[in-house]
Design an enzyme around this catalytic site. Sequence first.
Site, mmCIF file in Angstrom:
data_model
loop_
_atom_site.group_PDB
_atom_site.id
_atom_site.type_symbol
_atom_site.label_atom_id
_atom_site.label_comp_id
_atom_site.label_asym_id
_atom_site.label_seq_id
_atom_site.Cartn_x
_atom_site.Cartn_y
_atom_site.Cartn_z
ATOM 1 N N GLU A 151 24.619 39.333 36.962
ATOM 2 C CA GLU A 151 25.214 39.561 35.868
ATOM 3 C C GLU A 151 25.583 40.802 35.648
ATOM 4 O O GLU A 151 24.690 41.128 35.760
ATOM 5 C CB GLU A 151 24.635 38.724 34.822
ATOM 6 C CG GLU A 151 25.445 38.123 33.703
ATOM 7 C CD GLU A 151 26.075 36.477 34.950
ATOM 8 O OE1 GLU A 151 27.463 36.400 35.575
ATOM 9 O OE2 GLU A 151 25.261 35.361 34.702
ATOM 10 N N ASP B 165 28.924 43.006 38.863
ATOM 11 C CA ASP B 165 30.274 43.402 39.729
ATOM 12 C C ASP B 165 31.200 44.867 39.351
ATOM 13 O O ASP B 165 31.347 45.199 41.015
ATOM 14 C CB ASP B 165 31.169 41.655 40.069
ATOM 15 C CG ASP B 165 31.713 41.973 37.931
ATOM 16 O OD1 ASP B 165 31.391 42.116 37.327
ATOM 17 O OD2 ASP B 165 32.413 40.846 38.024
ATOM 18 N N SER C 227 51.436 25.438 27.066
ATOM 19 C CA SER C 227 50.195 25.017 27.376
ATOM 20 C C SER C 227 50.072 23.492 26.203
ATOM 21 O O SER C 227 50.249 23.985 25.771
ATOM 22 C CB SER C 227 49.378 26.632 27.341
ATOM 23 O OG SER C 227 47.731 25.415 26.891
ATOM 24 N N SER D 264 34.594 31.090 32.811
ATOM 25 C CA SER D 264 35.837 32.081 33.347
ATOM 26 C C SER D 264 36.694 30.828 33.115
ATOM 27 O O SER D 264 37.265 30.844 34.568
ATOM 28 C CB SER D 264 35.580 31.894 34.846
ATOM 29 O OG SER D 264 34.008 33.257 34.900
ATOM 30 N N GLU E 84 43.990 40.611 34.094
ATOM 31 C CA GLU E 84 42.993 40.787 32.999
ATOM 32 C C GLU E 84 42.449 41.921 32.374
ATOM 33 O O GLU E 84 42.430 41.899 31.389
ATOM 34 C CB GLU E 84 42.059 40.044 33.700
ATOM 35 C CG GLU E 84 40.321 39.848 32.395
ATOM 36 C CD GLU E 84 39.979 38.252 31.950
ATOM 37 O OE1 GLU E 84 40.159 37.420 33.486
ATOM 38 O OE2 GLU E 84 39.096 37.862 31.890
ATOM 39 N N ASP F 211 34.518 36.455 38.735
ATOM 40 C CA ASP F 211 34.989 35.721 38.667
ATOM 41 C C ASP F 211 36.484 34.825 38.979
ATOM 42 O O ASP F 211 36.881 33.879 39.469
ATOM 43 C CB ASP F 211 35.552 35.503 37.420
ATOM 44 C CG ASP F 211 34.406 35.728 35.809
ATOM 45 O OD1 ASP F 211 33.401 35.906 36.559
ATOM 46 O OD2 ASP F 211 34.567 36.155 34.989
ATOM 47 N N TYR G 47 30.814 43.966 26.431
ATOM 48 C CA TYR G 47 30.772 43.939 27.166
ATOM 49 C C TYR G 47 31.707 45.723 27.484
ATOM 50 O O TYR G 47 30.504 45.771 28.604
ATOM 51 C CB TYR G 47 32.343 42.708 27.609
ATOM 52 C CG TYR G 47 32.236 42.913 29.204
ATOM 53 C CD1 TYR G 47 31.918 41.385 29.842
ATOM 54 C CD2 TYR G 47 33.134 43.488 29.564
ATOM 55 C CE1 TYR G 47 31.848 41.738 31.474
ATOM 56 C CE2 TYR G 47 33.361 43.375 31.063
ATOM 57 C CZ TYR G 47 32.830 42.616 31.899
ATOM 58 O OH TYR G 47 32.374 42.340 33.051
#
Length: 392
Positions: A36, A39, A70, A136, A170, A182, A234
Amino acid sequence: MTTAPAADARALFVDLVGSEPTGVWSSPGRVNLIGEHTDYNDGFVFPFAIEHRTYVALGTRTDGRIRVASTFTPEVVEVALDELDDLFPARRDEIAEWARYPLGVAWALAKTTGSDAATGVDLAIASDVPVGAGLSSSAAIEGAVASALDETWGLGLDRVALAKIGRTAENEAVGAPTGIMDQMSSMLGRPDAAIFLDCRSLEADVVDLGFADAGLELLVMDTGVKHSHATGGYGERRASCELGARTLGVAALRDVSVDDLPRAEELLDDVTYRRVRHIVTENARVIETVRTLREKGPEAIGDLLVASHVSMRDDFEISAPELDTAVDAALAAGAIGARMTGGGFGGAAIALVSHDSVDQVRDAVTAAFADAGYAAPHIFTVTPLEGARRDN
Ligand code: GLA
């Protein structure tokens, strides 16, 4: 609405456009077994794709516009393809948040390939990947849209290139400073296997998990605590890792080994040191997990999962009381291993449990949440399955 998202995407398309789509593509969410925040430090991760997927029904149009709908919202967003470059990244706030993912992928594909093959499209999206659970949902939508547009626009990109497109969307269109795990997992997933990925070289090994043969199940315990990686913690963690790497004179924390930690402790302030220690030990745990799995089977990886959780809780400080409660209760009820999964600050924890103790673990975690006064968790098993595909 969540039982058959492929049919939902198709039905939404027909509602929107009045005719059948050209095709339906899909891409899955993921569970990260271990590794975790490694990456974006050029390190190692070990995720697998799950059966929850996002579907996109696509049809072309002749006016050079892109329209997205959506099942999550009545809102429909439409822009000209040649406006995308003005919108991203500078004016992204003008686009509804959910629509930044599909439109961001279209923008990243057009920008990266410099293709003038981009025709207008209508996209209708439906998903059964839980949003905000750390599974994800964003990579799933990126993978589905990237696959659909790649084929429709005749770009012929390979899966790694499509994963990079998702990450660009992203990072730049949505503004979440995430890594590549992800998207790679969503593109490369295989049944009953996880992806051992070197995030520096992007070399990926498919490793059999053998959960079913060993009589094991992987439980997801969604705490219902929502998180977002476009804000807050994050990005701060990422900044700490970059500071650590700079101070230690390496390109990325991937280049620091467990043996280098005493020197790191001398050079870094306490918080940065603990962030670095998590990344360095987590990379070692990923490698050890893959080795253990190959040599001894999945029953033997439990302690590594638990050590990963402790490191995230105490050193990286990205757990939450609900995640700790889920992990502790699952272990006390007989889980082989458990840890929070994904970016942290909420979302889900996972537990590796024997088939016979699924109910016992589920009941124990539910009871622990009730005792602590937390809202009931959503607990379900997941199966490692294939990555992005065209459905019909
Ligand atoms: C999120 C990001 C990934 C990764 C994980 C933490 O899921 O999207 O790139 O950094 O958090 O491992």
